[in-house]
Design a protein around this motif. Structure first.
Motif, PDB file in Angstrom:
ATOM      1  N   GLU A   1       0.829  -1.212   0.000  1.00  0.00           N
ATOM      2  CA  GLU A   1       0.000   0.000   0.000  1.00  0.00           C
ATOM      3  C   GLU A   1       0.858   1.255   0.000  1.00  0.00           C
ATOM      4  O   GLU A   1       0.539   2.233  -0.680  1.00  0.00           O
TER       5      GLU A   1
ATOM      6  N   ASN B   1       2.267   1.797  -3.454  1.00  0.00           N
ATOM      7  CA  ASN B   1       1.235   2.186  -4.413  1.00  0.00           C
ATOM      8  C   ASN B   1       0.527   3.490  -4.026  1.00  0.00           C
ATOM      9  O   ASN B   1      -0.447   3.876  -4.686  1.00  0.00           O
TER      10      ASN B   1
ATOM     11  N   LYS C   1      -1.290   4.212  -1.397  1.00  0.00           N
ATOM     12  CA  LYS C   1      -2.565   4.081  -0.677  1.00  0.00           C
ATOM     13  C   LYS C   1      -2.303   4.286   0.813  1.00  0.00           C
ATOM     14  O   LYS C   1      -1.307   3.862   1.345  1.00  0.00           O
TER      15      LYS C   1
END
Length: 94
Positions: free
Chosen positions: A87, A90, A92
């Motif tokens: 995460e 990426n 996020k």
């Protein structure tokens, strides 16, 4: 990032000296290596898991001559990224 850059980043983030940071990095890599030699695994929740996978013996080809060669079975170290690391990479947020 190479090892010396990692040591410098750890020293900066923790306030430790570069020598102490290098000892910590070396201790970590040695501990992981010892565990993997025993065919164990090292799991860092959220970050990832280091483990060993078996590669079966197989037949390959010499790319220069095209001759068939036997490739012996081996144990290979592997790293599988954890959810939090994936995460973060990426972009996020939790």
């Amino acid at each position: 990032m190479n090892k010396q850059e990692l040591v410098a980043a750890i020293a900066k983030d923790t306030g430790l000296s570069k020598a102490a940071s290098e000892k910590a990095v070396n201790a970590f890599t040695n501990a992981v290596t010892k565990e993997l030699k025993k065919k164990g695994k090292v799991a860092l929740v959220g970050f990832g898991t280091f483990d060993v996978t078996k590669r079966a013996a197989r037949e390959g080809r010499n790319p220069q001559t095209g001759a068939k060669i036997k490739i012996a079975a081996t144990n290979a170290p592997r790293f599988k990224a954890g959810k939090a690391l994936k995460e973060a990479v990426n972009g996020k947020k939790k």
